[in-house]
Scaffold this active site. Structure first.
Site, PDB file in Angstrom:
ATOM      1  N   ASP A  84     -21.007 -54.540  17.418  1.00  0.00           N
ATOM      2  CA  ASP A  84     -20.592 -55.303  16.232  1.00  0.00           C
ATOM      3  C   ASP A  84     -19.181 -55.865  16.422  1.00  0.00           C
ATOM      4  OD1 ASP A  84     -20.697 -56.567  13.794  1.00  0.00           O
ATOM      5  OD2 ASP A  84     -20.433 -54.754  12.602  1.00  0.00           O
TER       6      ASP A  84
ATOM      7  N   HIS B 195     -28.437 -56.756   8.187  1.00  0.00           N
ATOM      8  CA  HIS B 195     -27.244 -56.089   7.657  1.00  0.00           C
ATOM      9  C   HIS B 195     -27.670 -55.518   6.319  1.00  0.00           C
ATOM     10  CE1 HIS B 195     -22.696 -55.997   6.885  1.00  0.00           C
ATOM     11  NE2 HIS B 195     -23.266 -55.484   5.805  1.00  0.00           N
TER      12      HIS B 195
ATOM     13  N   ASN C 217     -23.465 -66.123  11.806  1.00  0.00           N
ATOM     14  CA  ASN C 217     -22.564 -66.424  10.675  1.00  0.00           C
ATOM     15  C   ASN C 217     -21.340 -67.194  11.163  1.00  0.00           C
ATOM     16  OD1 ASN C 217     -21.966 -63.959  11.983  1.00  0.00           O
ATOM     17  ND2 ASN C 217     -20.817 -63.188  10.237  1.00  0.00           N
TER      18      ASN C 217
ATOM     19  N   PHE D 101     -19.084 -64.053  18.159  1.00  0.00           N
ATOM     20  CA  PHE D 101     -18.123 -64.778  18.995  1.00  0.00           C
ATOM     21  C   PHE D 101     -17.548 -66.007  18.285  1.00  0.00           C
ATOM     22  CE2 PHE D 101     -19.697 -63.077  23.388  1.00  0.00           C
ATOM     23  CZ  PHE D 101     -19.088 -61.869  23.117  1.00  0.00           C
TER      24      PHE D 101
END
Length: 439
Positions: free
Chosen positions: A302, A179, A94, A63
C-alpha cells in the site's frame, strides 16, 4: 556462441517445493534450465551465500501518475520498487483523471511501458458510472482487475452503497479488490477526530468501521457468486471472520500493519497516518495470527506517498498514506530473521500468492518456461533504513533509522539485472503483465 544469456550459480533457491542449492539458466528473458548447469553463458553470476527468491510482486501501490506527480510518478515509484527487490507491481486507479475508462487506462499502459523499471499491471477503478463497461475494461491487456473504494481515501473514487457494489460484482468475472471501510459510519464518526492528535485516527476509523464493511462485502460476494480481494486488513476481528469465507474472499495484509502499533503516533505523528489505520498491539498480533494460520494470502505495501508538506498539516487536514514499496522486502526479511514467518511463507505471500489469486501468466515461480524474475537477498546483511535511501519522490519512510537484518542485493526482471548491490544497472524496460483470464 553461448548456450545461455546468464547463469546464476551457487545460491540457495527458495521456491514452491522448498529450498535447495542449484543453478538457474536464463535465455531470452525466460528460465530455461534448473540444476547443476555446465553450459556456457554470456554472463555467470556467483551468488554464493545469497538466497534467490521468485521475483517479489507488490500487488498494491499508488504511483500517483497522472495528475499527482509532485509526490510520485511511474518512473520514480518503480525505481523505489527495484531498489527494494520488487520485480513487479499492481498500481491503483485513484489518479487524476481517475483510471476508469479505456482511454485513461491505455494512456497509463503507454506511460509505463519501457519507462517503469519493473513490470506492472494497473487496476481499473469501479464506479457507478462505468459499471456497464467493466466487463470489457477488466480484460484489457495489463489490467490487474477492478478496484473499488467502499470507504473514502485519497482521491474521489467511492462506491459506498451495497446496490452499487452489487452492480459492479454482477458485471465482472475476475477477482475484484476492495478498500473495505464503511463510509456511512465514517461520516457519522467524524466528530471523534481530535484536531492536532493523529492518535485519534484509529478511534474515528475504528475496528467496527472496517468489520461492518467487510461483512457487507462478503455477503454481496456470496449473493453474486463472485470473488473478492480484501485489501490491507487492519483488525483481528476481520482475520477471524474471513477465515470462514476463504472460498470467496482473499486477504491482503501490509508490512506496516504487521510492524507498527499505537506507539507509532507518539514517534511519527501524522507520518503514521494511514487508511485503514495502524492500530494497537492486539490487532497487530491478530493479523500475525492470520499470517501464521494461512488466512492472509498475500502481502501488499500500500505504497501511498505524500509530500512532507501534506503530511505536516495539522490532523485531520494531514494526508493519509506512507511510502512502502522499497521497504517491503527488508522489513519482512527482518521478521523472517526474528522468527515471525518462514522464508517459504514470505515467498508464498509475495510471488506464488499473487500468481495464484490473480492468474498472472509466467510469473511467480522459479520454473522452466517462466519469466526470469528474481529477487536476490542477503539474509545475514544488517542495514539501517534511511530517508536518503528512499527513491520515492517524497524522500521519506516511516522506518527511517530502523536497523534490519536481511537485505535485497539484486533485482532481475525478465533476465535483465536491473539493480545490483544498491546500484541501478539497466535502464527501465518495464512491460505490462499478462493475465490468464484476459489472454
Amino acid at each position: 556462441m553461448a548456450q545461455y544469456d546468464t547463469i546464476f550459480k551457487n545460491a540457495t533457491v527458495v521456491n514452491q517445493d522448498g529450498e535447495g542449492l542449484f543453478d538457474i539458466a536464463v535465455k531470452n528473458g525466460r528460465i530455461v534450465a534448473l540444476g547443476t548447469i555446465e553450459g556456457s553463458a554470456a554472463e555467470v553470476v556467483d551468488c554464493k551465500g545469497l538466497h534467490i527468491l521468485p521475483g517479489v510482486i507488490d500487488t498494491q501501490v499508488h504511483f500517483r501518475e497522472p495528475g499527482l506527480t509532485h509526490k510520485e510518478d511511474l518512473e520514480s515509484g518503480s525505481l523505489g520498487a527495484v531498489m527494494g527487490g520488487v520485480t513487479g507491481v499492481f498500481e491503483m486507479p485513484n489518479t487524476n483523471p481517475l483510471t476508469t475508462t479505456r482511454e485513461t487506462f491505455e494512456a497509463k499502459i503507454a506511460a509505463g511501458t519501457n519507462r517503469m523499471h519493473c513490470d506492472f499491471a494497473f487496476y481499473i477503478g469501479g464506479t457507478h458510472e462505468n459499471v456497464g463497461e467493466l466487463a470489457v475494461l477488466e480484460r484489457l491487456p495489463g489490467c490487474a482487475g477492478v478496484k473499488v473504494f467502499m470507504g473514502s481515501s485519497t482521491g474521489s473514487l467511492l462506491v459506498q452503497d451495497d446496490a452499487g457494489v452489487e452492480a459492479i460484482l454482477r458485471a465482472i468475472s475476475r477477482r475484484a479488490a476492495f478498500h473495505s471501510e464503511d463510509e456511512y459510519m465514517l461520516e457519522e464518526r467524524k466528530h471523534l477526530r481530535v484536531p492536532g492528535d493523529p492518535s485519534s485516527h484509529p478511534v474515528w476509523r475504528s475496528p467496527e468501521v472496517a468489520m461492518s464493511c467487510t461483512t457487507r462485502l462478503v455477503n454481496l460476494a456470496r449473493k453474486t457468486g463472485k470473488r473478492i480481494h480484501v485489501l490491507h486488513i487492519s483488525t483481528k476481528e476481520e482475520i477471524v471472520y474471513l477465515a470462514d469465507h476463504k472460498d470467496v474472499a482473499s486477504v491482503e495484509v501490509t508490512p506496516h500493519h504487521l510492524t507498527l502499533d499505537e506507539t507509532a503516533y507518539t514517534r511519527l505523528g501524522t507520518y503514521a497516518q494511514m487508511n485503514p489505520p495502524v492500530r494497537d498491539k492486539a490487532h497487530r498480533e491478530g493479523i500475525w495470527k492470520g499470517v501464521e494460520n494461512g488466512v492472509a494470502d498475500i502481502l501488499g505495501s500500500d505504497h501511498a506517498p505524500h509530500t512532507r508538506e501534506e503530511k505536516d498539516h495539522a490532523y485531520p487536514a494531514s494526508h493519509s498514506g506512507m511510502t512502502g514499496v522499497q521497504t517491503l522486502v527488508p522489513t519482512m526479511l527482518d521478521h523472517v530473521n526474528n522468527g515471525k514467518l518462514s522464508l517459504p511463507r514470505f515467498v508464498d505471500m509475495t510471488s506464488h500468492g499473487p500468481n495464484r489469486l490473480f492468474g498472472i501468466a509466467n510469473k511467480g515461480r522459479i520454473a522452466v518456461g517462466y519469466d526470469a524474475d528474481l529477487t536476490i537477498v542477503d539474509l545475514k546483511r544488517r542495514e539501517t533504513i534511511t530517508n536518503d535511501w528512499i527513491k520515492s519522490r517524497v524522500g521519506w519512510t516511516p522506518y527511517d533509522g530502523v536497523t534490519v537484518t536481511g537485505w535485497p542485493v539484486g533485482t532481475i526482471v525478465r533476465g535483465n539485472t536491473v539493480m545490483w548491490q544498491g546500484e541501478l544497472v539497466t535502464p527501465s524496460k518495464g512491460q505490462p503483465m499478462r493475465f490468464l483470464e484476459a489472454l
